[in-house]
Every structure is written in structure tokens, then in C-alpha cells.
Scaffold this motif. Structure first.
Motif, PDB file in Angstrom:
ATOM      1  N   VAL A 193       0.851  -1.193   0.000  1.00  0.00           N
ATOM      2  CA  VAL A 193       0.000   0.000   0.000  1.00  0.00           C
ATOM      3  C   VAL A 193       0.885   1.240   0.000  1.00  0.00           C
ATOM      4  O   VAL A 193       1.889   1.299   0.733  1.00  0.00           O
ATOM      5  CB  VAL A 193      -0.912   0.021   1.248  1.00  0.00           C
ATOM      6  N   TYR A 194       0.523   2.205  -0.817  1.00  0.00           N
ATOM      7  CA  TYR A 194       1.270   3.467  -0.867  1.00  0.00           C
ATOM      8  C   TYR A 194       0.629   4.446   0.112  1.00  0.00           C
ATOM      9  O   TYR A 194      -0.484   4.921  -0.092  1.00  0.00           O
ATOM     10  CB  TYR A 194       1.252   4.042  -2.278  1.00  0.00           C
ATOM     11  N   GLU A 195       1.338   4.710   1.194  1.00  0.00           N
ATOM     12  CA  GLU A 195       0.812   5.600   2.225  1.00  0.00           C
ATOM     13  C   GLU A 195       1.941   6.480   2.730  1.00  0.00           C
ATOM     14  O   GLU A 195       3.039   5.998   3.026  1.00  0.00           O
ATOM     15  CB  GLU A 195       0.205   4.805   3.378  1.00  0.00           C
ATOM     16  N   ASN A 196       1.653   7.777   2.796  1.00  0.00           N
ATOM     17  CA  ASN A 196       2.642   8.739   3.301  1.00  0.00           C
ATOM     18  C   ASN A 196       3.958   8.655   2.530  1.00  0.00           C
ATOM     19  O   ASN A 196       5.050   8.580   3.104  1.00  0.00           O
ATOM     20  CB  ASN A 196       2.876   8.535   4.795  1.00  0.00           C
ATOM     21  N   SER A 197       3.832   8.603   1.187  1.00  0.00           N
ATOM     22  CA  SER A 197       4.970   8.665   0.266  1.00  0.00           C
ATOM     23  C   SER A 197       5.886   7.454   0.320  1.00  0.00           C
ATOM     24  O   SER A 197       7.064   7.534  -0.053  1.00  0.00           O
ATOM     25  CB  SER A 197       5.802   9.938   0.533  1.00  0.00           C
ATOM     26  N   THR A 198       5.379   6.326   0.769  1.00  0.00           N
ATOM     27  CA  THR A 198       6.203   5.117   0.768  1.00  0.00           C
ATOM     28  C   THR A 198       5.331   3.887   0.569  1.00  0.00           C
ATOM     29  O   THR A 198       4.146   3.885   0.902  1.00  0.00           O
ATOM     30  CB  THR A 198       6.996   4.992   2.091  1.00  0.00           C
ATOM     31  N   TRP A 199       5.935   2.854  -0.008  1.00  0.00           N
ATOM     32  CA  TRP A 199       5.241   1.582  -0.170  1.00  0.00           C
ATOM     33  C   TRP A 199       5.473   0.736   1.070  1.00  0.00           C
ATOM     34  O   TRP A 199       6.600   0.629   1.551  1.00  0.00           O
ATOM     35  CB  TRP A 199       5.752   0.828  -1.395  1.00  0.00           C
ATOM     36  N   ALA A 200       4.428   0.126   1.582  1.00  0.00           N
ATOM     37  CA  ALA A 200       4.550  -0.703   2.781  1.00  0.00           C
ATOM     38  C   ALA A 200       3.611  -1.892   2.674  1.00  0.00           C
ATOM     39  O   ALA A 200       2.638  -1.880   1.915  1.00  0.00           O
ATOM     40  CB  ALA A 200       4.225   0.117   4.031  1.00  0.00           C
ATOM     41  N   THR A 201       3.909  -2.930   3.423  1.00  0.00           N
ATOM     42  CA  THR A 201       3.159  -4.180   3.322  1.00  0.00           C
ATOM     43  C   THR A 201       1.949  -4.188   4.254  1.00  0.00           C
ATOM     44  O   THR A 201       1.768  -3.295   5.081  1.00  0.00           O
ATOM     45  CB  THR A 201       4.065  -5.372   3.650  1.00  0.00           C
ATOM     46  N   VAL A 202       1.132  -5.225   4.105  1.00  0.00           N
ATOM     47  CA  VAL A 202      -0.110  -5.372   4.875  1.00  0.00           C
ATOM     48  C   VAL A 202       0.002  -6.605   5.757  1.00  0.00           C
ATOM     49  O   VAL A 202       0.446  -7.665   5.306  1.00  0.00           O
ATOM     50  CB  VAL A 202      -1.326  -5.517   3.927  1.00  0.00           C
ATOM     51  N   CYS A 203      -0.417  -6.473   7.009  1.00  0.00           N
ATOM     52  CA  CYS A 203      -0.367  -7.595   7.946  1.00  0.00           C
ATOM     53  C   CYS A 203      -1.444  -8.621   7.597  1.00  0.00           C
ATOM     54  O   CYS A 203      -2.541  -8.272   7.155  1.00  0.00           O
ATOM     55  CB  CYS A 203      -0.581  -7.080   9.365  1.00  0.00           C
ATOM     56  N   ASP A 204      -1.122  -9.900   7.794  1.00  0.00           N
ATOM     57  CA  ASP A 204      -2.068 -10.945   7.379  1.00  0.00           C
ATOM     58  C   ASP A 204      -2.986 -11.428   8.497  1.00  0.00           C
ATOM     59  O   ASP A 204      -3.677 -12.432   8.333  1.00  0.00           O
ATOM     60  CB  ASP A 204      -1.325 -12.133   6.761  1.00  0.00           C
ATOM     61  N   ASN A 205      -3.014 -10.727   9.647  1.00  0.00           N
ATOM     62  CA  ASN A 205      -3.972 -11.104  10.684  1.00  0.00           C
ATOM     63  C   ASN A 205      -5.393 -10.946  10.146  1.00  0.00           C
ATOM     64  O   ASN A 205      -5.769  -9.880   9.659  1.00  0.00           O
ATOM     65  CB  ASN A 205      -3.802 -10.224  11.932  1.00  0.00           C
ATOM     66  N   TRP A 206      -6.187 -11.981  10.214  1.00  0.00           N
ATOM     67  CA  TRP A 206      -7.575 -12.029   9.722  1.00  0.00           C
ATOM     68  C   TRP A 206      -7.669 -11.848   8.215  1.00  0.00           C
ATOM     69  O   TRP A 206      -8.747 -11.596   7.672  1.00  0.00           O
ATOM     70  CB  TRP A 206      -8.461 -10.993  10.435  1.00  0.00           C
ATOM     71  N   TRP A 207      -6.537 -11.998   7.523  1.00  0.00           N
ATOM     72  CA  TRP A 207      -6.542 -11.860   6.065  1.00  0.00           C
ATOM     73  C   TRP A 207      -7.209 -13.088   5.449  1.00  0.00           C
ATOM     74  O   TRP A 207      -6.840 -14.215   5.730  1.00  0.00           O
ATOM     75  CB  TRP A 207      -5.114 -11.725   5.567  1.00  0.00           C
ATOM     76  N   GLY A 208      -8.198 -12.857   4.609  1.00  0.00           N
ATOM     77  CA  GLY A 208      -8.913 -13.967   3.982  1.00  0.00           C
ATOM     78  C   GLY A 208      -9.373 -13.601   2.586  1.00  0.00           C
ATOM     79  O   GLY A 208      -8.983 -12.568   2.013  1.00  0.00           O
TER      80      GLY A 208
END
Length: 729
Positions: A193-208
Motif C-alpha cells: 500500500v502506498y501511504e505517506n509517500s512510501t510503499w509498505a506491506t499489509v499484515c495478514d492477521n484475519w486476512w482472507g
């Protein structure tokens, strides 16, 4: 080099499943991954923590000269890093060199691939200009979804000069844009996800699958086919933006989902595998929810809009059916959901409403007379199209009142008012999803209808699910001056209704709250909770309590996250204890009930239940139209003697809880005080049960002696050892 060989031989002996050629192992050794925690060979690519073999090669050498793969791109001669002439690196005669791309037929889809390959957000423009150097590619024709320019169709032979070379202007990503990294195709990868001028990953807790599908939709793809977790596509060492993401499945983008901040390691990064749209697939864009939006159709490798010429509800019904909905409620035109971009691919669509897909309807591909301010839209619904014997109200000032009309033989017809009463009106209102009726109107109170008069002399019992289930005549000599009408009861806070059952006494439980009907979560849902729900609905008992959307899933925005814990002494669900749960329920956890009506009994009647003999058991009393138990507070021989006497048995031999199981219905009496001479228990003083103090653990029981002819049934009362001087009756 020999030293390196000996070291990789040692590693090979320890991890033989990880390597199948020397080059791979040498590269692993150079970046100090001699003991990889795991690795898998997939089509010749060796996957180690966070890195694929091809990516390892680049990290080992660490500079531009090491990037010897064909197809690398760069921008030159621009005013900044986002703009310039496109150059591609190719191997020619065992030498790698940079060359330009011919500008013939160069378009925005080609530019999109270049910008994506460079790691930017998107292409702002594609244009041509004069360049220098050799031409490397000619006739490039991308769909816009490829990973690199070399995946796009192109001419086998070069026929171009430097007067028309390809140029692009790329754009930085927008806030909350997504991209997929380190997948084999552009349809899969680690979600960033691009947020606050940087690319960052997403946590997989409850990811479905629900969360993954929202991500795929945001990226313009179809639904997700997989939602890999545990950093399946490799780890990243940057920020993890979202601690936990929880989506309903109605969001247009991942950042619109619920988020909560909690610790997440780099071993817990989310990924997706998205599906590729097929030709004539449809998507809805810019709606306020997933059931509405601007219609876009996938044709010739890209999404395009539909012109609103002759666009009507029949076309919308086909679109909604193709998307998996049951019906359409509106077919807005004039770019109601905003103007699209790109091509307008269909015009003058003329469906008859029965087609399974828009591609089977007559339409014109000539859209030159259309502009994007004529883009067509739809509003879909999961409500069924009118079926035989559906009802509706017409002529009233609101949807709660009106002339009753019934759908039959493809048309709406009215109902004659002969014998029309409040019970008939209640069945109509409940069929429409309301809780009851305030009045049954006659003599065309809401105006005269037209067409046929289909029912006469309706005589409902009140338990029917639909009006046509009631006893009625289908022939009549009525006129429309006798059309029947109803005024339905408006819902109040915490009202209940049952939906999708086969009759009025069963169905999915829905509660009215915050101006809408919501389903109830099945956490801790028991027969006692179901019994209270049935009482609130006016029935006398619950036959069964159901979980897991037994009566189908509700269609509200989100099922309630509240569980109800009832004791059996409450009159309504709102009197029960509420418990909040996380994560929120899904509609697959909606509760249901099957209610019942017990045979009428005289007020104060008694019965013994679940005893080991006919003369003993749990005492139940009939009060306020239902059977219920008695709490054992102050329960002594005087009280049980009255019970035995009322039932026609001999004297009481025990006032212990002599029954095999606890009750499940109402607890109607908290305490009772008799002197032993009363003939009926209701002749004694008693107090109604308190929901906060009573549970079925304290249900009162009795054991009576068998009746004996000629022996009196009035023994002197025993001394009471528990007096209640402080009780208020």
C-alpha cells in the motif's frame, strides 16, 4: 572459486532439496544464505526467504551492470525521473545494449507497462518524439497488464526510424494505491500500500478471501482466487501499514476496510492471487456500495463504458444477473455514477431481460455519437423479481400503507374487501417484511385499482407466511370500489421479525436498530435465547434454535456483533444481557428460530414435566398465554401440597427438584407463599420472576403420592422454616 565450490557442496549435503544447479547455490552462498530456513523449486526458480533466484542475481552484483536480463527499461533525456524517452535493454550477438522503442501505434497501455515495470504508480501520458540510438522494438501493442514490454505483442522485424520514438510521462502513486510484488504474473504477489509517500506491506492477521477480493477489485482485476499468508511472496523489511484489516466485501478499496493497530512481524505479510477478467466481463465502478455503479465491460483487453442510448431496466436486469444479483432496481444514465475514461464499447443495448449475459443482447459497437457524460449505470438488488403471489402496496403516503395488490399471471391485481380484517392485514404486512398491521382498510380507502380482482373472502389465521396461503376465494363479483388496503406498523427500536422461513413462525431473526434491520450473531445462541425471541414475536415457545445462516444469509451491510445471553425470565431480547464480540460476525453466522404455539390452557393450570413418574417432575404453570417454570424461592411442603391437590394427586412427599432436566422456557414466578389450604396455586400469594435473579437451575419440582380413593388430601401444614417477612407481593 574452488573454495566456494567446497562450501556449496557442504550446503548441498545438508539441504539437498534446495538446490539443483551450482549457479543457484553459489549465489545463495555469496549473500550468506548458506542455511536457508526453507526453499522450494518452482519451474526452475529457487525461492528462499523473501527472494526469488532472479532477484538474488541482481542483489549479488548490486549495480546496473548486473541487470543483464533482457527487457529492462529506463527513461532518458527527460526533465525528471518520471519522464523521458523509453529505452529497453536487449541481448544482441551475445552483447547487451540499450535501444529505443518505435513510436508507431504507441499508446497509454504501452506506457502503463513501462511505468509499472519501473515501479511507478501509473502512466500519465504516452507520446512520440525524436530520439537517437538504435531501435530495439517496433509495433509494441500492450494490453496494459503485462509485467514487461517483452511480454507485449510486437513486430518480428524492425521497420522504424528515430523520428518517432516512444516517450512516456509516469506518475507517482496516489495515497492508498496498491501494487503486487514478487508474483510470477501481475495477477499475484505481496500486497503493498502506498501511504505517506512510501510503499509498505499489509499484515495478514484475519486476512482472507474477502479482504483479498477487495484488493483485487481495487487493482482492477476480478475476484481473488487465493489469499496467501505468512509472507508467501517473500518478506519486506519496510513498514507494515495495517495491523489488522477486516473487510465486509462491499468496499471499493482496501483502506476503506476496518483497521486496527497491533503487532505484526515480517513473517506475516499478506498476498493475493487475482483472477483475470474474461471478454465481456462486467464491473461496477464509483457506486456507494458493491451493488451499484457505472457499467464497464471488458472488451479487447481493456475496460470500457456503455452508452445510455435506449438503456433501460431490462438491460440493467441482465447486467445484474451476470454479476450474480437477483434483480435490478434502477438503470440510471447520463453518467449518474461519474464519467468513465477510455473507450465506450457498447451502444444501443436492447436486452429483453432474459439473457444470461450482456454479450447475448443486441447492441451496436459504433459509439462515435456517444460521450462519457452518457455512461450507463445500474443499481442491483438481491431481492427477487416479482414472483407469483408477491404483494405490494399502492396509493398510500408511505411504503407502510396502501391498496393491497398481488402479482399473478404477469400482472398486478387487487383484493376484494369481503371479510377483510386485521388478521388478513397482518399477514400482508409480515409478507412485506413489517412487524404487523395497525388497520385493515376497505372500500378502496387508498384509491381504486385497475385490472383483475384476484382474491375474495380472505380468512387468514395469522400464522401464514404469504397471503395466498390463507383460505380464500379466487372468484368474485366485486368491483374496484371494494379494493382492500392495509396500514402496517412502523418498526420500533429492538423490534424483531422472521425472514425467509416457510411460514410466519420460523426464519432468520432480524432486529430493528439504527433505522435499519440487522441480523443477529450466532455466538452463544441457545434455545433459551430463541424462546425469548419467540415470546417477543407473540408466540408461546421456541421449537428449535438455529445457527450458521440456517434460513439463508441476510443482506444488510454487516451482521450484528452482539450476542444475547438470556435466562428465560425476559420478555424481549433487549432485556437479555448483551455481549460484544471481535472480530465482527459475517452473515454466514446469522441466527434463526422455529417458533410454536401451544394449546390453550386455563390461566393457572399446572403440569409436571420430565419426572421419573407421572406424579413427579418440574412444576410448570400457564400464565399470560404461555407455560413457564417456578423459581424455588421459599418452596416448601405447603406450596407443593397445593400443587398436588390441584393436579388431583395425593399429598406431597417431596419438594426437591425431582426431574431429569431443567426447563428451557419462561420462568414466570419468583416466589410463592401458600398456607396449604388453597385449592389452586394461583390462590396463593406469588411474585413474578426477576430476569436478573432467576435461572432454570432453580426450577421448582415436586413429588406427589398417588391418589387414593376415600382418603382426604388435607394434612396439617408443616412448620415453615423459611419465612419471607421482607417480600413484597
Amino acid at each position: 572459486m574452488e573454495a566456494d565450490h567446497s562450501q556449496w557442496h557442504s550446503s548441498f549435503r545438508r539441504y539437498p532439496y534446495c538446490f539443483s544447479n551450482r549457479d543457484a547455490l553459489l549465489l545463495l552462498h555469496k549473500i550468506k544464505l548458506q542455511t536457508p530456513p526453507w526453499c522450494v523449486e518452482v519451474v526452475g526458480v529457487f525461492v528462499v526467504p523473501a527472494l526469488a533466484f532472479t532477484r538474488i542475481r541482481r542483489l549479488v552484483k548490486g549495480d546496473e551492470d548486473a541487470m543483464d536480463d533482457d527487457g529492462q527499461v529506463r527513461l532518458v533525456n527527460g526533465t525528471n525521473e518520471l519522464q523521458g524517452q523509453v529505452e529497453v535493454r536487449l541481448s544482441v550477438n551475445n552483447e547487451t545494449q540499450w535501444g529505443t522503442v518505435c513510436g508507431d501505434s504507441w499508446g497509454i497501455n504501452d506506457a502503463t507497462v513501462v511505468c509499472s515495470q519501473l515501479g511507478y504508480g501509473k502512466a500519465e501520458s504516452a507520446y512520440t518524439g525524436q530520439g537517437n540510438g538504435d531501435v530495439a522494438l517496433d509495433g509494441v501493442s500492450c494490453a496494459g497488464l503485462e509485467n514487461s514490454l517483452l511480454e507485449c505483442p510486437r513486430n518480428a522485424y524492425l521497420n522504424c526510424n528515430q523520428l518517432t520514438t516512444a516517450w512516456v510521462t509516469c506518475a507517482l502513486p496516489d495515497q492508498y494505491d496498491l501494487r503486487l510484488r514478487f508474483g510470477k504474473t501481475d495477477l499475484e504477489g505481496r500486497v503493498e500500500v502506498y501511504e505517506n509517500s512510501t510503499w509498505a506491506t499489509v499484515c495478514d492477521n484475519w486476512w482472507g478471501s474477502t479482504e483479498a477480493t477487495v484488493a483485487c477489485w481495487q487493482l482492477g482485476y476480478g475476484k481473488a482466487t487465493a489469499a496467501p499468508r505468512r509472507s508467501f511472496f517473500g518478506q519486506d523489511t519496510g513498514d507494515i501499514v495495517f495491523g489488522t484489516v477486516y473487510c465486509q466485501g462491499t468496499e471499493n478499496s482496501l483502506h476503506a476496510c476496518q483497521r486496527s493497530s497491533e503487532y505484526c512481524s515480517h513473517f506475516e505479510q499478506a498476498g493475493v492471487v487475482c483472477s483475470q477478467p474474461d471478454v465481456y466481463d462486467i464491473r461496477l465502478i464509483n457506486g456507494s456500495h458493491w451493488r451499484e455503479g457505472r457499467v464497464e465491460v471488458y472488451v479487447k483487453g481493456h475496460w470500457g463504458t456503455v452508452c445510455d442510448h435506449s438503456w433501460d431496466l431490462r438491460d440493467a436486469i441482465v447486467v445484474c444477473r451476470q454479476l450474480g444479483f437477483k434483480s435490478a432496481t434502477a438503470a440510471p444514465g447520463s453518467a449518474y455514477f461519474g464519467q468513465g475514461s477510455g473507450d465506450i464499447v457498447l451502444d444501443k443495448v436492447a436486452c429483453d431481460g432474459t439473457e444470461s449475459s450482456l454479450q447475448y443482447c443486441p447492441w451496436y459497437g459504433d459509439t462515435f455519437s456517444c460521450l462519457h457524460d452518457q455512461d450507463a449505470g445500474v443499481v442491483c438488488s438481491n431481492a427477487d423479481l416479482p414472483e407469483k403471489y408477491d404483494v405490494r402496496l399502492r396509493g398510500g403516503d408511505s411504503d407502510l400503507e396502501g391498496r393491497v395488490e398481488v402479482y399473478i399471471i404477469g400482472a398486478w391485481a387487487t383484493v376484494c374487501d369481503h371479510g377483510w380484517d386485521i388478521t388478513d392485514a397482518t399477514v400482508v404486512c409480515q409478507q412485506l417484511g413489517h412487524t404487523g398491521a395497525l388497520s385493515a382498510n376497505s372500500s378502496a380507502a387508498f384509491g381504486q385499482g385497475t385490472g383483475n380482482i384476484v382474491f375474495d373472502k380472505v380468512a387468514c389465521k395469522g400464522t401464514e407466511n404469504r397471503l395466498h396461503d390463507c383460505p380464500l376465494d379466487t372468484t368474485n363479483n366485486c368491483s374496484h370500489s371494494q379494493d382492500a388496503g392495509v396500514v402496517c406498523k412502523p418498526p420500533e427500536l429492538y423490534d424483531l421479525r422472521l425472514m425467509s422461513g416457510s411460514n410466519a413462525m420460523e426464519g432468520r431473526v432480524e432486529m430493528y436498530k439504527d433505522d435499519s434491520w440487522e441480523t443477529v450473531c450466532d455466538y452463544d445462541w441457545t434455545i433459551t435465547d430463541a424462546t425469548v425471541a419467540c415470546w417477543q414475536l407473540g408466540y408461546t415457545k421456541a421449537i428449535s434454535a438455529h445457527k450458521s445462516a440456517y434460513f439463508g444469509q441476510g443482506s444488510g451491510e454487516l451482521a450484528r456483533t452482539i450476542g444475547w445471553e438470556c435466562t428465560g425470565a425476559e420478555s424481549t431480547l433487549e432485556d437479555c444481557t448483551m455481549s460484544m464480540y471481535w472480530p465482527p460476525c459475517r452473515h454466514s453466522e446469522d441466527v434463526g428460530v422455529v417458533c410454536g404455539v401451544e394449546e390453550f390452557a386455563e390461566k393457572g393450570s399446572l403440569r409436571l414435566m420430565d419426572g421419573t413418574t407421572q406424579y413427579g417432575g418440574r412444576v410448570e404453570i400457564y400464565l399470560n398465554g404461555r407455560w413457564g417454570t417456578i423459581y424455588h424461592n421459599a418452596w416448601q411442603f405447603e406450596e407443593v401440597d397445593v400443587v398436588c391437590k390441584q393436579l388431583g394427586y395425593g399429598h406431597a412427599t417431596s419438594f426437591n427438584r425431582d426431574y431429569t432436566k431443567m426447563g428451557t422456557g419462561a420462568i414466570l414466578i419468583f416466589s410463592v407463599l401458600c398456607n396449604g389450604k388453597e385449592s389452586r396455586l394461583t390462590d396463593c400469594r406469588y411474585r413474578s420472576a426477576d430476569p436478573l435473579r432467576c435461572t432454570h437451575i432453580g426450577d421448582a419440582g415436586v413429588t406427589c403420592s398417588a391418589p387414593e380413593s376415600g382418603i382426604a388430601a388435607d394434612l396439617p401444614p408443616m412448620n415453615r422454616y423459611l419465612m419471607l417477612p421482607l417480600l413484597t407481593f
